[in-house]
Design an enzyme around this catalytic site. Sequence first.
Site, short mmCIF file in Angstrom:
data_model
loop_
_atom_site.label_atom_id
_atom_site.label_comp_id
_atom_site.label_asym_id
_atom_site.label_seq_id
_atom_site.Cartn_x
_atom_site.Cartn_y
_atom_site.Cartn_z
N ASP A 39 0.87 -1.19 0.00
CA ASP A 39 0.00 0.00 0.00
C ASP A 39 0.90 1.23 0.00
O ASP A 39 2.09 1.15 0.34
CB ASP A 39 -0.92 0.01 1.26
CG ASP A 39 -2.15 0.89 1.07
OD1 ASP A 39 -1.99 2.12 0.93
OD2 ASP A 39 -3.26 0.34 1.06
N GLY A 82 -13.39 6.72 -2.10
CA GLY A 82 -14.00 7.26 -0.89
C GLY A 82 -15.50 7.20 -1.03
O GLY A 82 -16.02 6.53 -1.93
N TYR A 153 -15.44 6.98 -11.27
CA TYR A 153 -15.10 5.79 -10.49
C TYR A 153 -15.72 4.51 -11.08
O TYR A 153 -15.06 3.49 -11.24
CB TYR A 153 -15.59 6.01 -9.05
CG TYR A 153 -15.41 4.86 -8.11
CD1 TYR A 153 -14.15 4.54 -7.59
CD2 TYR A 153 -16.50 4.10 -7.69
CE1 TYR A 153 -14.00 3.48 -6.70
CE2 TYR A 153 -16.35 3.05 -6.80
CZ TYR A 153 -15.10 2.74 -6.31
OH TYR A 153 -14.95 1.70 -5.43
N LYS A 196 -17.76 6.36 4.29
CA LYS A 196 -19.03 5.99 3.66
C LYS A 196 -20.16 6.24 4.66
O LYS A 196 -19.93 6.47 5.84
CB LYS A 196 -19.01 4.51 3.30
CG LYS A 196 -17.78 4.05 2.59
CD LYS A 196 -17.84 4.45 1.13
CE LYS A 196 -16.60 4.03 0.39
NZ LYS A 196 -16.27 2.64 0.57
N THR A 223 -31.98 4.54 -1.06
CA THR A 223 -31.84 3.21 -0.44
C THR A 223 -30.56 2.51 -0.90
O THR A 223 -30.06 2.76 -2.00
CB THR A 223 -33.04 2.31 -0.82
OG1 THR A 223 -33.15 2.29 -2.24
CG2 THR A 223 -34.32 2.79 -0.18
N ARG A 288 -30.33 1.20 -4.66
CA ARG A 288 -29.39 0.17 -5.16
C ARG A 288 -29.46 -1.03 -4.23
O ARG A 288 -29.34 -0.89 -3.02
CB ARG A 288 -27.97 0.72 -5.20
CG ARG A 288 -26.94 -0.33 -5.56
CD ARG A 288 -25.55 0.26 -5.65
NE ARG A 288 -25.43 1.16 -6.78
CZ ARG A 288 -24.52 2.14 -6.87
NH1 ARG A 288 -23.68 2.36 -5.89
NH2 ARG A 288 -24.45 2.89 -7.96
P1 NAD Z 1 -9.63 1.94 1.17
O1 NAD Z 1 -9.54 3.33 0.61
O2 NAD Z 1 -9.70 1.78 2.63
O3 NAD Z 1 -8.43 1.05 0.62
C1 NAD Z 1 -7.80 1.29 -0.63
C2 NAD Z 1 -6.32 1.33 -0.36
O4 NAD Z 1 -5.64 1.54 -1.61
C3 NAD Z 1 -5.92 2.48 0.57
O5 NAD Z 1 -5.26 2.01 1.72
C4 NAD Z 1 -4.99 3.33 -0.30
O6 NAD Z 1 -3.91 3.90 0.43
C5 NAD Z 1 -4.51 2.32 -1.31
N1 NAD Z 1 -3.95 3.01 -2.48
C6 NAD Z 1 -4.46 4.11 -3.10
N2 NAD Z 1 -3.62 4.53 -4.04
C7 NAD Z 1 -2.54 3.68 -4.01
C8 NAD Z 1 -1.34 3.63 -4.76
N3 NAD Z 1 -1.06 4.53 -5.72
N4 NAD Z 1 -0.45 2.65 -4.47
C9 NAD Z 1 -0.71 1.74 -3.47
N5 NAD Z 1 -1.84 1.75 -2.74
C10 NAD Z 1 -2.75 2.72 -3.02
O7 NAD Z 1 -10.91 1.28 0.45
P2 NAD Z 1 -11.63 -0.12 0.74
O8 NAD Z 1 -13.00 0.21 1.19
O9 NAD Z 1 -10.78 -0.99 1.55
O10 NAD Z 1 -11.76 -0.68 -0.75
C11 NAD Z 1 -10.91 -1.70 -1.28
C12 NAD Z 1 -11.31 -1.95 -2.73
O11 NAD Z 1 -12.68 -2.33 -2.79
C13 NAD Z 1 -11.15 -0.74 -3.63
O12 NAD Z 1 -10.69 -1.15 -4.90
C14 NAD Z 1 -12.54 -0.19 -3.74
O13 NAD Z 1 -12.74 0.54 -4.93
C15 NAD Z 1 -13.36 -1.47 -3.70
N6 NAD Z 1 -14.74 -1.25 -3.23
C16 NAD Z 1 -14.99 -0.96 -1.92
C17 NAD Z 1 -16.31 -0.77 -1.51
C18 NAD Z 1 -16.66 -0.49 -0.07
O14 NAD Z 1 -17.86 -0.43 0.25
N7 NAD Z 1 -15.71 -0.30 0.84
C19 NAD Z 1 -17.36 -0.84 -2.42
C20 NAD Z 1 -17.07 -1.13 -3.75
C21 NAD Z 1 -15.76 -1.35 -4.13
#
Ligand code: NAD
Length: 343
Positions: A39, A82, A153, A196, A223, A288
């Site tokens: 990360d 985010g 996104y 979120k 929703t 959704r």
């Molecule tokens: P999060 O933001 O907590 O985790 C994403 C991580 O990616 C972060 O720690 C960030 O530092 C890291 N990151 C960003 N840019 C980077 C880079 N250039 N190099 C290395 N690391 C980098 O988000 P999350 O909720 O843990 O989501 C994880 C995955 O699941 C993501 O791909 C997100 O799009 C997907 N997702 C999450 C949700 C949800 O409800 N949380 C919903 C749909 C999709």
Amino acid sequence: MSLTATNGTRVLVTGAGGFIGHHLTSFLVSKGYWVRGVDIKKPEYEETKAHEFLVLDLRKYENCLAATSGIDEVYALAANMGGIGFIETHKAEIVYDNTIINHHTIEAARLNNVKRFLYTSSACIYPGYRQRESNVTPLREEDAYPADAEDGYGWEKLYMERTCRHYFEDYGLETRIVRFHNIFGPLGTYDGGREKSPAAICRKVALAEDGGEIEVWGDGEQTRSYCYIDDCVEGIYRLMRSSYHEPLNLGQDRLISINQLVDIVARIAGKTIRKRHDLSQPQGVRGRNSDNTRLRQVLGWEPRISLEEGLARTYEWICEQLCLAGRLTPDRVKARSAVEHAH
Ligand code: NAD
């Protein structure tokens, strides 16, 4: 860092400093995998359990090569993302960062002979025209097309889903694609603009007085369905172990409005909370929900932790964090027994 013996399979979790990646890392270590976490930052709230943790910017191709070197299976979670307030106002940054992170990661994985590659997509890929009603029809995987994804996104996620398909068809890389529906739980961002709705509501309710008021974005009748983090990591793992290449929903299928979400959190907190609706704030699609028919077919399983239980655990953790930050005093946090009343 973990000192436990491993089963010999070496996995990479990208985004291991983030919410889901950190939980997934702990889960995989507990299952006996050797885990490398990567990360751009370390986990914020507790130490990683990964055997190796590399702080690398995965926008850089050479870092993706280093991250995937000697790895059997990749869980690709890294993303610039985010909540709705963030993704609606940072489209260029999100599209740029995530496209190059994902392209570099999958290409490096291929060149390093990675055997399995799981990509984390999102319910944000579903078309806006299917999500205009609060009482929305749950979204089946094939509803993604004709495409009209969340601008920025969501389009990038959909494009990367296609990229995974091409890498499977053209190179034989064993790809898996999961579409998350609103994952929440402890150790997730709860403040600062990237949080979120469940975390934001827990924080606002925790900081409000009994009888007080909190701001709710939109009219609150939009929703969603929400899935607790422990179910999420279990589902990701089951999908990786399956032989399924098509995109798969991963979420709960209990539809709930933001107003109802506030009411549940207020009950957990043991407070009476009034809502002040701010119609100028972004609220995303009107409704959704996840259709879990295929999830049940493919994995023989579906998420099972109730929203009330998940929110109670999340609320409790956010209260602890607010106390640690000096923003709340422990005497203002009610006991967990309030959870029972929320059921
Ligand atoms: P999060 O933001 O907590 O985790 C994403 C991580 O990616 C972060 O720690 C960030 O530092 C890291 N990151 C960003 N840019 C980077 C880079 N250039 N190099 C290395 N690391 C980098 O988000 P999350 O909720 O843990 O989501 C994880 C995955 O699941 C993501 O791909 C997100 O799009 C997907 N997702 C999450 C949700 C949800 O409800 N949380 C919903 C749909 C999709």
